[in-house]
Design a protein around this motif. Sequence first.
Motif, PDB file in Angstrom:
ATOM      1  N   LEU A  19       0.791  -1.125   0.136  1.00 31.13           N
ATOM      2  CA  LEU A  19       0.132  -0.118   0.036  1.00 31.13           C
ATOM      3  C   LEU A  19       0.926   1.204  -0.271  1.00 31.13           C
ATOM      4  O   LEU A  19       0.551   2.092  -0.605  1.00 31.13           O
ATOM      5  CB  LEU A  19      -0.937  -0.208   1.136  1.00 31.13           C
ATOM      6  CG  LEU A  19      -1.650   1.187   1.580  1.00 31.13           C
ATOM      7  CD1 LEU A  19      -2.802   1.398   0.249  1.00 31.13           C
ATOM      8  CD2 LEU A  19      -2.501   1.336   2.709  1.00 31.13           C
ATOM      9  N   PRO A  27      -8.165   2.313  -1.247  1.00 31.41           N
ATOM     10  CA  PRO A  27      -7.699   0.907  -1.980  1.00 31.41           C
ATOM     11  C   PRO A  27      -8.487   0.895  -3.336  1.00 31.41           C
ATOM     12  O   PRO A  27      -7.941   0.301  -4.084  1.00 31.41           O
ATOM     13  CB  PRO A  27      -8.102   0.143  -0.908  1.00 31.41           C
ATOM     14  CG  PRO A  27      -9.161   0.504   0.005  1.00 31.41           C
ATOM     15  CD  PRO A  27      -8.631   1.966  -0.015  1.00 31.41           C
ATOM     16  N   MET A  69      -6.616  -0.040   6.472  1.00 31.82           N
ATOM     17  CA  MET A  69      -7.109   0.904   5.508  1.00 31.82           C
ATOM     18  C   MET A  69      -7.796   2.192   5.849  1.00 31.82           C
ATOM     19  O   MET A  69      -8.287   2.731   5.013  1.00 31.82           O
ATOM     20  CB  MET A  69      -7.976  -0.030   4.498  1.00 31.82           C
ATOM     21  CG  MET A  69      -7.420  -0.880   3.870  1.00 31.82           C
ATOM     22  SD  MET A  69      -6.227  -0.657   2.528  1.00 31.82           S
ATOM     23  CE  MET A  69      -5.500  -2.016   1.887  1.00 31.82           C
TER      24      MET A  69
END
Length: 941
Positions: A151, A165, A344
Amino acid sequence: MDSRDIEEAGGNGEEEFPRLGGGKYRPVVAHDRAVVEMSSIDPGSSSSSNLKNIKVVAPGEMGAGAREGPRPEDGVNGHQKESKLELFGFDSLVNILGLKSMTGEQIQAPSSPRDGEDITITQGHPKPALKMGLVLVLLCGICTFLTTISLSAIATNGAMKGGGPYYLIGRALGPEVGISIGLCFFLGNAVAGALYVLGAVETFLKAFPAAGIFRETITKVNGTAVAESIQSPNSHDLQIYGIVVTILLCFIVFGGVKMINRVAPAFLVPVLLSIFCIFIGIFLSKTDDPDTGITGLRLKSFKDNWSSAYQMTNNAGIPDPTGGTYWSFNELVGLFFPAVTGIMAGSNRSASLKDTQRSIPVGTLAATLTTTSLYLISVLFFGAVATRNKLLTDRLLTATIAWPFPAIVHVGIILSTLGAALQSLTGAPRLLAAIANDDILPILNYFKVADTSEPHIATLFTALICIGCVVIGNLDLITPTVTMFYLLCYSGVNLSCFLLDLLDAPSWRPRWKYHHWSLSFVGASLCIVIMFLISWSFTVVAIALASLIYKYVGLKGKAGDWGDGFKSAYFQLALRSLRSLGANQVHPKNWYPIPLVFCRPWGQLPENVPCHPKLADFANCMKKKGRGMSIFVSILDGDYYECAEEAKEACKQLATYIEYKRCEGVAEIVVAPNMTEGFRGIIQTMGLGNLKPNIVVMRYPEIWRRENLTEIPSTFVGIINDCITANKAVVIIKGLDEWPNEYQRQYGTIDLYWIVRDGGLMLLLSQLLLTKESFESCKIQLFCIAEEDSDAEALKADVKKFLYDLRMQAEVIVVTMKSWDIRSEGNSKEDSLEAFDAAQRRISDYLGEIKRQGSTPLLANGKQMVVNEQQVEKFLYTMLKLNSTILSYSRMAAVVLVSLPPPPLNHPAYFYMEYMDLLVENVPRMLIVRGYHRDVVTLFT
């Protein structure tokens, strides 16, 4: 039951199992003594005297006294209350507090027993595995750590818009993959909101039982000398309070990011304080202080709790060797993994971050390392601070051991889960709005928002999903569903980084340098493995849902080119394949037709029509099962500097036409002074290596005489000569207006008039036509044109043998044509003679006009033309005779294929057009084919 009791029981002839620490464990069976009391109490009841007791007796611990009913000292330990959801907290910080909770995937929601109903539960506790607990935390921690590395690399490879994402995956793997995983991740966040809300409500009801509206169930398991209680709030209380809490959180979300940032410390500070109090309590704890079963930090407790022995529980989550739920490492992975799904949170709010390239990698990596470290430390400390029985029976051990009192942990758990729910209700709507703003799926247009606006409609939709899951109230269904969607997203992030890192395109320059494609590959693989470890059925459902969304986006979604990694992969694969093909001659077994479809019309097309509508239909007929590439080209007369923009627009129109006709091909527009110069440049430069076009396809200029287009003959003949010079095959279509589309089925025959050797191209084209639905009902007839003195039977036999070796089926017919002398044809048809005479008159008029102008006609190469009238008459007659033969045998054919005669030397282009007109006269649909000096079929395997 302490270790001495267990050893004594083992001495009574029962099967014994070794235990670390020197003792032995015996599996508890139905005739052992255990007292389990279950009753329904009214809210607010605090006295155990109100319990309606149910007793189950087994010999070995209480003797005859077990038959006498409950003893007065069997009270309720009021401060030890069950919390199924204490695992799933604010970014997992407080989840460490209840690591040994034994609820899970197969458990059904408990219901209150009826008054007076006897329930027998034997005590066979699922044993906590300290060793495997560390493995469990490390497995999930490694998965999230590798995902964080991937990420960070993608997030620092350029500016990042909203969507988190989804934005990263979509730009790396394409819109179809991005939207399919993004929508699943949205659902995971929305459902996770319900999970966290129910966790907060359940903890609240356990801390304050009097707040319940409906009666709750209390289960007493006599695991030690004093009965331990496990409380289960009523499902209706969970639903009512859950809906109210969800609505209150939605009001906060509707207030915008500023309000969320204001209330964030109110959630975080108590969580950090509760963790601090827990660790202080661990260090201050002593033997049986603050409660029975607490040992303080002891090496003996650590050794006793090190081993693992997975057992059964009943549907209420209570240890029971005869229960229907078996707890293994796989089930515990599914139970624990939602505790590490907060990585996230930062990327979900990427549009609100000032510097995403710094905030996302630093914040996410710090949170991952911090929480994983806390988990590992907590497993070690709690494994050393309490007995095995205490770890199993005290469902809120963290609250029991906390200093100075348990309420701090209750508040911490409630605020932790509420904070996590607030994150879900904040991130999910922004994710949905980002997907809608990309304008790929029209069905999501309702959720579009401006860049600076709050996604109110998406928030309302998310709240409805969350409330729906709260009403369902089945945590055992919610937990694996959330886990699968999160793991699917994590695998997408890892796969994106793997692809981008492996391809290493010039644009791949992330600021985060600590990454490698192998780490991303391991991360993606680990996510998939964990999915199947948890539940293969839920994994299949999650992948199937993502696949359906992918297919729907491919069918209904708008085209979007985001420069994704797959396009880069295709490009590199094409380059490698092109280099591997080399420039050598392609073997006939590997030969594919690559048609160069000449779209420039003979005359005018309607406005905004870039190509004849039937050219793409014919190009598809030259491919087997649609495999192959076509190059559609057109020529724009003029100066390049003046017509460059016009050429770009024309190329877009031509590409749109190709896509509309569902033809695999590319469009090219060339600007040139005239058609001849433009085509000559195309035929020399189009294509790369062995991917150059090998067949030129164009329409026959049927209108040249009708519309008196005198420039067409020289252009047409020049194109054919250029193709012969460049060694390109030629296919000229006569009757293109009548060519059938894919829905117009044809009957009859496909007739081939094979006059000259063409490398088998005509035979191959006929076989390709049979693969199409429009021609699959036809049969092939092969006409061999022979001289009158040829051995017709021998020729027929040779051709049949040749077709058999080529695995082709066709009826062979040998046609004998006499010499060119027209006088020897006494029975010629009257119309044929009239056509012959008319062609002769036009040629004579053409020559007479040139003579009257007083100049000697020149050929295209600049040489003077010398007309041999006898030779001209021979060509005219040959074409007329061939046309008469075609009309005699093939008047009802679906299509006729005939060899293309090359333009004869020293004959003007006008004469050649006369020859060709005689050949195609009255034939409705004809393909005029010329091969090249290369075989396209082979006899050998």
